[in-house]
Write an enzyme that holds these catalytic residues in place. Structure first.
Site, PDB file in Angstrom:
ATOM      1  N   HIS A   1      -1.447  -7.601   0.876  1.00 25.76           N
ATOM      2  CA  HIS A   1      -0.830  -6.271   0.818  1.00 25.76           C
ATOM      3  C   HIS A   1       0.499  -6.369   0.073  1.00 25.76           C
ATOM      4  O   HIS A   1       1.489  -6.871   0.606  1.00 25.76           O
ATOM      5  CB  HIS A   1      -0.624  -5.702   2.219  1.00 25.76           C
ATOM      6  CG  HIS A   1       0.039  -4.370   2.193  1.00 25.76           C
ATOM      7  ND1 HIS A   1      -0.536  -3.280   1.574  1.00 25.76           N
ATOM      8  CD2 HIS A   1       1.251  -3.945   2.642  1.00 25.76           C
ATOM      9  CE1 HIS A   1       0.286  -2.250   1.663  1.00 25.76           C
ATOM     10  NE2 HIS A   1       1.375  -2.622   2.303  1.00 25.76           N
TER      11      HIS A   1
ATOM     12  N   ASP B   1      -1.769   0.696   4.795  1.00 20.99           N
ATOM     13  CA  ASP B   1      -0.413   0.712   5.360  1.00 20.99           C
ATOM     14  C   ASP B   1       0.252   2.075   5.536  1.00 20.99           C
ATOM     15  O   ASP B   1       1.157   2.195   6.353  1.00 20.99           O
ATOM     16  CB  ASP B   1       0.501  -0.206   4.527  1.00 20.99           C
ATOM     17  CG  ASP B   1       1.754  -0.630   5.293  1.00 20.99           C
ATOM     18  OD1 ASP B   1       1.713  -0.620   6.538  1.00 20.99           O
ATOM     19  OD2 ASP B   1       2.769  -0.973   4.665  1.00 20.99           O
TER      20      ASP B   1
ATOM     21  N   HIS C   1       4.025   3.970  -0.685  1.00 21.98           N
ATOM     22  CA  HIS C   1       4.366   4.324   0.701  1.00 21.98           C
ATOM     23  C   HIS C   1       5.693   3.745   1.195  1.00 21.98           C
ATOM     24  O   HIS C   1       5.999   3.882   2.383  1.00 21.98           O
ATOM     25  CB  HIS C   1       3.210   3.952   1.640  1.00 21.98           C
ATOM     26  CG  HIS C   1       2.863   2.496   1.639  1.00 21.98           C
ATOM     27  ND1 HIS C   1       1.932   1.973   0.767  1.00 21.98           N
ATOM     28  CD2 HIS C   1       3.324   1.470   2.361  1.00 21.98           C
ATOM     29  CE1 HIS C   1       1.846   0.667   0.982  1.00 21.98           C
ATOM     30  NE2 HIS C   1       2.674   0.333   1.940  1.00 21.98           N
TER      31      HIS C   1
END
Ligand SMILES: [Zn+2]
Length: 1007
Positions: free
Chosen positions: A47, A171, A415
């Site tokens: 990620h 996420d 994000h």
């Protein structure tokens, strides 16, 4: 030496492993599964935030390890090298921003190897947008743009094998229905994520509802998306993090005292058997990765290889577990083939609560000026894209500038970017990038306007600080200035334009030399008082402009006497005469009322009325606040005020109230002054030392504008402050209110309620009722409706019947413990941040369509962009180039995108922006637009522009409600015949219909 050894091995592998094979990608390349066993899909992933604690480049290069050890370039390097070692290994790459950067630096040999991995379904793209976008604060236009960008890069680099099949939104802090709808419209088969309200998740675990069918639109049919929630965040099972960042035990399988194969396999299977209990099929997905993992991918893959080997060895002894490398898409394919039925979901996953005291609703508002700047970025991006098409800009520099702005806007959707949840230094870097991007876009716009207008040498300067009435171009003199307006909307629009000027007399004329009514209005003193603002101009020239796509207005300084003489053009037509009474230009504002005057005779003068022909506002002289609004034939008592949440444990993510501390409304008398002009009426209000506002109503505009100015917010050691504006009415809304989903469809909210579970609101009753407001929040009863529209994403709620609340600004004293490690305490110009923005109110009868709110939304999101030039650049002989005329389209058709696509192609995206209650199917012909744009051929694609719509085939899943399992695997294809036509064909081939909320995407080839 060790390093050299690694490189050598890598190239040897490249040399032996690049031969073309009859390989397949996509679902055909999925690993074999075993029908009678529990199939465990091991999904290696990393990620990689496109900025968070470190900047985008710091993450990419592995810079600033003292902040966080993370280097994306090494991750991709070592993953590629490890994938090449074994065809069974898999890895999913998510963020195209990082991958594209890495690709630029690779040799041809490496690129060939990577292409082979992609073509064989070993390196698989998931999500695939430029970044993994946030879902609360983003506007759908920008999400579509950043998916188009990422998918286009993948398509051009690798072809169809690289096209992602699933969304991987692991996420983001809550999930929007519009995002699911966008996935469906792009032809994705499903999406997966990891964060969900803790109670919702527990319920779903108990009810075998971790996976569901999301009905992602109330207006669109077949807009369903399979949606899966990961069992345990997006990390590897506890104890199985085989990564250099982790300390978990490797698998030791040699003859060693430390041999741990048995216990490692036992523990893994015990975890897996537990996970399997909560999912319906005999397949489960186990993510193997976490933030910035796989920097030394050999460690990860070597141990996973062993785990797979020893887990599967047990099958010989009757073990029912089958473990293999896989991808989320392959997992979904297996689930789809399982022919089961699934529960459904109709609203969204907001707000996200990680525990009863932690509702992640603060980030809806965090960093309000960055959230607004992102909107400016989109505004310039759409402007530059459309102008690039009209002027057919083709130079390398122009192409690079536009691409750069597209990419930065992709980064801004991340994000931890638009959410405001990054560290301050990273936020500064985003500002720097976006500013550079906007400058590049503005340069393209200037190049285009020089071709398209009669100002071949025009400066076409943009002013980015008009919100505080600052513009370098007009600061010395607005005499002989040309304002060129670009209208990004499809239809001709009339809007008021404001230009910072000195207190002088001006005359405004349009392109035909006709006088345009204008007036000079004072800027609020609170804005003039901003220390960092240059005070050369203290007024604004206001006029109403009507623009199809491009129009110029000419500003000339006049003395008052002269102005009266030229008021009436010689050949005054009737339409002009009707304006005569407005043409007392320039008219200085009259200061008609102020609080001080009022106090002396408060008895007989308890209210002040301010009105245009459309709107009547009543200000209560005792409080100084708005108390009544009349418009659209409706009158309502509306008290608007500001209020403060005094908090302590709030952070960038979480809005967390102190127990038993109520919202504090400002109670001091508001000082106010009314300025009464012919075009605009303004009420300037001072609420406190650091909160002020201008309420505005314009002649001919059916909405009330509230321009707020908040800050510097005072805090002390243990008190943070979060500022809201509250509109209180007497409308009996019964706990129901409506909020937009990413600026598109509306979702019904019921105070204290959720669709599928009982939220735990005991500790945070207000934060738990907060929702993201990207464009609109509204409520109604059987008679009346009020809607608030905003100019950036904010958090909002309705805690009392008839009441709407928006959070405008927050200054905090604590970190909330979710990783960012800083208190959100923005400083600008060495002072706590001051923010300014607008909220608009529309009051209407419920009988009336909410279409007016939709139209307002579009005008607020994409108003005219103003470009400034000096009059000396006007060349009366240069003819303005005629542009495509989109006015032929029905009123509800939005020009969602018009942009250069490839060398000889243009992308055109149309949207019917009315929903199934507001509008109907509209049909029209786009032949004239094709001709205007010089098109030869047109073809229809999926929403992202990269796949022919005729090829779209995406998985359909059966609802539980269907009562029985499907007999065969089912798919959705396009519901209408995709449009494909050549200009030699009959006009009827170019007819288009759009159902309510439908978006259709076309690629037009020019030659
Ligand atoms: Zn993240």
């Amino acid at each position: 030496m060790k390093y050299f050894g690694c490189i050598l091995t890598f190239f040897l592998l490249l040399a032996i492993d690049t031969k073309p094979t009859g390989a397949v990608c996509g679902y055909e390349s999925c690993p074999e599964t075993k029908p009678n066993l529990v199939n465990i899909h091991l999904v290696p992933h990393s990620h990689d935030d496109v900025g968070w604690l470190k900047t985008v480049d710091q993450y990419y290069y592995g810079h600033k390890s003292n902040i966080q050890h993370a280097g994306v370039q090494y991750i991709i390097d070592t993953v590629v090298s490890e994938l090449l070692k074994d065809p069974k290994r898999r890895f999913i790459q998510v963020e195209t921003a990082f991958f594209a950067k890495w690709w630029q630096e690779q040799s041809e040999a490496v690129r060939q190897s990577v292409k082979k991995l992609v073509n064989e379904g070993r390196l698989v793209f998931a999500g695939g947008a430029w970044s993994m976008n946030d879902e609360a604060a983003v506007n759908y236009q920008s999400v579509i743009d950043q998916f188009s960008l990422g998918l286009k890069w993948l398509d051009e680099t690798f072809g169809a094998c690289a096209r992602p099949r699933i969304g991987w939104q692991i996420d983001p802090f809550g999930h929007s229905r519009e995002q699911a709808s966008i996935f469906a419209q792009m032809g994705y088969d499903g999406e997966f994520f990891a964060r969900m309200d803790h109670r919702d998740k527990n319920n779903r675990l108990d009810n075998l509802a971790m996976e569901m069918i999301w009905d992602a639109s109330e207006s669109l049919t077949n807009d369903e998306l399979f949606t899966g929630l990961l069992y345990r965040h997006y990390s590897a099972p506890p104890g199985y993090c085989f990564d250099v960042h982790c300390g978990d035990d490797p698998i030791i399988d040699a003859k060693s005292y430390d041999n741990n194969v048995k216990s490692r396999v036992d523990d893994f299977l015990s975890y897996v058997s537990n996970v399997a209990k909560y999912y319906r099929s005999n397949h489960i997905m186990i993510p193997m990765g976490d933030d910035f993992q796989y920097e030394d991918a050999q460690v990860n893959f070597k141990n996973m290889d062993k785990l797979i080997k020893y887990v599967n060895e047990r099958q010989a002894d009757g073990s029912t577990y089958n473990l293999f490398y896989s991808t989320p898409a392959c997992y979904l394919n297996s689930v789809h083939e399982g022919l089961q039925t699934w529960p459904n979901k109709t609203d969204d996953f907001f707000p996200y609560a990680s525990d009863s005291n932690s509702f992640w609703t603060g980030y809806y508002t965090s960093r309000p000026t960055q959230k607004r700047f992102e909107r400016d970025g989109n505004h310039m991006l759409q402007t530059a894209k459309q102008l690039s098409v009209f002027a057919d800009l083709k130079s390398q520099q122009q192409k690079e500038d536009l691409d750069y702005l597209r990419q930065i806007m992709g980064v801004m959707q991340h994000h931890d970017a638009i959410t405001g949840t990054e560290k301050q230094a990273v936020s500064n870097d985003y500002d720097r990038l976006l500013y550079d991007g906007i400058i590049g876009g503005a340069s393209n716009a200037r190049d285009a306007l020089r071709v398209l207008t009669n100002l071949p040498e025009g400066e076409f300067e943009s002013c980015l600080q008009l919100n505080i009435s600052e513009c370098a171009f007009t600061q010395d003199s607005a005499d002989n200035v040309v304002v060129t307006l670009f209208n990004p909307l499809a239809h001709t629009s009339s809007q008021y334009v404001r230009v910072p000027v000195k207190e002088e007399n001006y005359q405004v004329t349009d392109e035909k030399g006709r006088l345009v009514a204008s007036e000079v209005v004072p800027v609020a003193w609170q804005v003039l008082a901003l220390e960092y603002r240059q005070n050369t101009t203290q007024h604004e020239l206001v006029f109403k402009a009507s623009v199809n796509k491009i129009a110029s207005y000419y500003i000339k300084k006049v003395d008052k006497v002269e102005s009266k003489e030229i008021v009436l053009p010689k050949a005054a037509k009737k339409s002009v005469k009707q304006n005569e009474k407005n043409l007392e230009v320039p008219q200085r504002f009259k200061k008609v009322h102020s609080m001080q005057n009022v106090e002396t005779h408060a008895d007989d003068d308890s209210e002040t009325v301010v009105q245009t022909s459309e709107i009547k506002l009543v200000i209560d002289n005792n409080t100084g606040r708005l108390k009544n609004v009349e418009m659209n034939g409706v009158s309502e008592a509306i008290d608007q005020n500001f209020a403060i949440y005094e908090t302590y444990e709030s952070g960038a993510y979480v809005f967390r109230q102190k127990e038993d501390v109520d919202l504090k409304f400002l109670e001091d008398k508001v000082e106010f002054t009314v300025y009464d002009g012919a075009l605009v009426k303004e009420v300037h209000q001072q609420f406190s030392e650091w909160i002020s506002q201008v309420i505005r109503i314009y002649e001919g505009v059916n909405r009330v504008e509230f321009e707020w100015l908040v800050g510097p917010i005072p805090t002390d050691e243990d008190t943070a402050r979060e500022i809201v504006t509250v509109f209180d009415s007497e409308i009996s809304s019964n706990g129901v209110f409506y909020t937009d989903s990413n600026g598109r469809e509306m979702i019904k909210r019921v105070k204290d309620k959720r669709e599928d579970f009982n939220p735990d609101l005991g500790r945070q009753p207000i934060s738990g009722n907060y929702y993201p407001i990207v464009s609109r929040i509204a409520l109604e009863d059987i008679n009346k409706r009020i809607a608030l529209l905003n100019d950036r994403a904010q958090g909002g709620t309705s805690m009392q019947n008839g009441q709407l609340e928006l959070m405008l600004h927050r200054r905090l004293v604590q970190d909330d413990g979710y990783g960012v490690g800083e208190a959100l305490n923005e400083q600008k110009y060495e002072k706590p941040l001051i923010a300014r923005g607008k909220v608009y109110l529309i009051l209407n009868s419920v009988e009336e369509s909410t279409k007016v709110e939709r139209l307002a939304e579009k005008e607020i999101h994409l108003p005219f962009w103003k470009f400034f030039s000096s009059h000396s650049q006007v060349n009366r002989n240069a003819a303005a180039k005629p542009l495509a005329d989109f006015n032929v389209w029905p009123q509800s058709v939005h020009l969602l995108t018009l942009e250069p696509f490839s060398e000889h192609e243009v992308l055109l995206r149309l949207e019917n922006f009315l929903d199934h209650i507001e509008g109907n199917v509209v049909s029209f012909n786009i032949r004239s637009i094709l001709d205007d744009l010089g098109g030869v051929e047109i073809r229809e694609t999926t929403l992202d522009g990269n796949m022919p719509l005729s090829e779209m085939k995406r998985m359909k899943f059966q609802h539980d409600a269907a009562g029985s399992r499907p007999k065969t695997a089912e798919f959705f294809t396009s519901q209408h015949k995709p449009l494909v036509a050549h200009k030699s064909q009959a006009d009827s081939k170019f007819s288009v219909s759009l159902k309510p909320m439908q978006i259709r995407t076309f690629i037009i080839r020019n030659e």
